[in-house]
Design a protein around this motif. Structure first.
Motif, short mmCIF file in Angstrom:
data_model
loop_
_atom_site.label_atom_id
_atom_site.label_comp_id
_atom_site.label_asym_id
_atom_site.label_seq_id
_atom_site.Cartn_x
_atom_site.Cartn_y
_atom_site.Cartn_z
N SER A 44 -5.92 36.43 -19.90
CA SER A 44 -6.88 35.62 -19.16
C SER A 44 -8.27 35.69 -19.81
O SER A 44 -8.98 34.68 -19.90
CB SER A 44 -6.91 36.13 -17.72
OG SER A 44 -7.92 35.53 -17.02
N ARG A 48 -10.38 32.52 -21.10
CA ARG A 48 -11.75 32.31 -20.61
C ARG A 48 -12.78 32.33 -21.74
O ARG A 48 -13.80 31.66 -21.66
CB ARG A 48 -12.09 33.35 -19.54
CG ARG A 48 -11.44 33.01 -18.19
CD ARG A 48 -11.82 33.99 -17.12
NE ARG A 48 -10.97 35.17 -17.18
CZ ARG A 48 -11.25 36.32 -16.57
NH1 ARG A 48 -12.37 36.44 -15.86
NH2 ARG A 48 -10.43 37.34 -16.66
N ASP A 172 -4.41 29.04 -17.35
CA ASP A 172 -4.50 30.48 -17.07
C ASP A 172 -3.48 30.81 -15.99
O ASP A 172 -3.73 30.60 -14.81
CB ASP A 172 -5.91 30.85 -16.65
CG ASP A 172 -6.14 32.36 -16.68
OD1 ASP A 172 -5.18 33.10 -16.98
OD2 ASP A 172 -7.27 32.78 -16.40
N GLU A 173 -2.31 31.26 -16.39
CA GLU A 173 -1.19 31.55 -15.49
C GLU A 173 -0.89 30.37 -14.55
O GLU A 173 -0.84 30.54 -13.34
CB GLU A 173 -1.48 32.80 -14.65
CG GLU A 173 -1.70 34.06 -15.46
CD GLU A 173 -0.41 34.75 -15.89
OE1 GLU A 173 0.67 34.19 -15.64
OE2 GLU A 173 -0.52 35.84 -16.49
N ASN A 204 -1.05 30.82 -20.56
CA ASN A 204 -0.66 32.20 -20.30
C ASN A 204 0.57 32.21 -19.44
O ASN A 204 0.62 31.52 -18.42
CB ASN A 204 -1.74 32.91 -19.46
CG ASN A 204 -2.97 33.18 -20.23
OD1 ASN A 204 -3.01 32.95 -21.42
ND2 ASN A 204 -3.99 33.67 -19.55
#
Ligand code: ADP
Ligand code: ADP
Length: 239
Positions: A44, A48, A172-173, A204
């Motif tokens: 993450s 980011r 992100d996930e 991710n």
């Protein structure tokens, strides 16, 4: 190369060891990259850094050859416009309609009261409706976003990213809070966008099987370092 990450390091202010150490890799147009790793590995943080939600401590990030590592203001806005972002928690505005949530992606984020009252141009509405068709949600365009299921909300978030006409999409996930069936349906949509719209994907995941099924390349991350970079078929379970 779309993206070149060189010797990236990120240390959070109050932590003793860096979350990312010496990360280097490049991303070519058209790739579907899965970033795999255990919880806390740094996935993450990497996403980011790339979207510049946070600023790296060291190293460089180049976008189309341009150094954007510490870009700010207009340069950062321009850069972010070419990147669509989806999150684990979808990040929709629940009180707004599905269509308005997608429009917000096209026009830039604005306060909720303003999004309610804003007079949208027909061309923007058409683009948002088209994006909703692409993810199979045109029929619920007037519903409140918080009335949809998790999988539907993630599809709205994908439509919101799509109307930006991004070059790269970061996730992100994006499927971490969805059940296996729904996760696959979301991955199917990302694959369709990757193939048809030629939008490069970087997501991710913590599910090795999903990575094997959808990614063209896997970046394995462990304790802030890249421990695997290659095609998913070469992945072994130790990593
Ligand atoms: P992840 O799902 O990536 O494992 P977490 O659930 O650990 O993320 O973290 C949720 C939020 O808390 C994130 O915004 C993250 O930046 C922040 N966070 C995570 N670890 C720490 C930490 N050690 N100190 C401060 N904030 C943290
Ligand atoms: P992952 O996404 O792979 O779960 P993260 O990037 O969320 O990993 O976290 C990597 C490391 O950085 C973890 O040790 C986490 O606790 C720490 N971390 C994440 N966010 C923050 C934060 N905002 N402040 C301090 N530490 C953080």
């Amino acid at each position: 190369m779309l993206l070149q990450v060189d010797r990236l390091k990120k240390k959070y202010a109050k932590s003793t060891s860096p979350a990312l150490k010496d990360i280097s890799f490049s991303v070519a147009e058209g790739e579907f990259i899965a970033i795999l790793g255990l919880s806390g590995a740094g996935k993450s943080t990497l996403i980011r850094c790339i979207n510049r939600l946070i600023t790296p401590t060291q190293g460089t990030i180049r976008w189309l050859g341009k150094d954007i590592t510490i870009a700010s203001g207009k340069d950062l806005t321009m850069y972010r416009r070419s990147i669509g972002m989806i999150f684990q928690t979808f990040n929709l505005v629940g009180r707004l309609s599905v269509l308005t949530n997608v429009l917000v992606g096209r026009l830039g984020y604005m306060p909720v009261w303003r999004a309610f009252l804003f007079r949208y141009k027909t061309s923007d509405i058409k683009a948002a409706e088209h994006a909703l068709e692409r993810v199979g949600l045109f029929h619920v365009r007037d519903k409140r976003a918080d009335q949809l299921s998790g999988g539907q909300q993630q599809r709205v978030a994908i439509a919101r990213a799509l109307v930006q006409q991004p070059i790269l999409m970061l996730g992100d996930e994006p499927v971490a809070s969805l059940d296996p069936m729904t996760s696959k349906s979301i991955m199917d949509i990302l694959q369709m966008i990757n193939r048809k719209d030629k939008i490069t994907m970087m997501v991710n995941l913590h599910d090795v099987e999903l990575a094997k099924q959808y990614a063209t390349r896997v970046l394995g991350i462990s304790r802030g370092k890249i421990v695997f970079d290659g095609p998913p078929e070469k992945l072994t379970y130790e990593e």
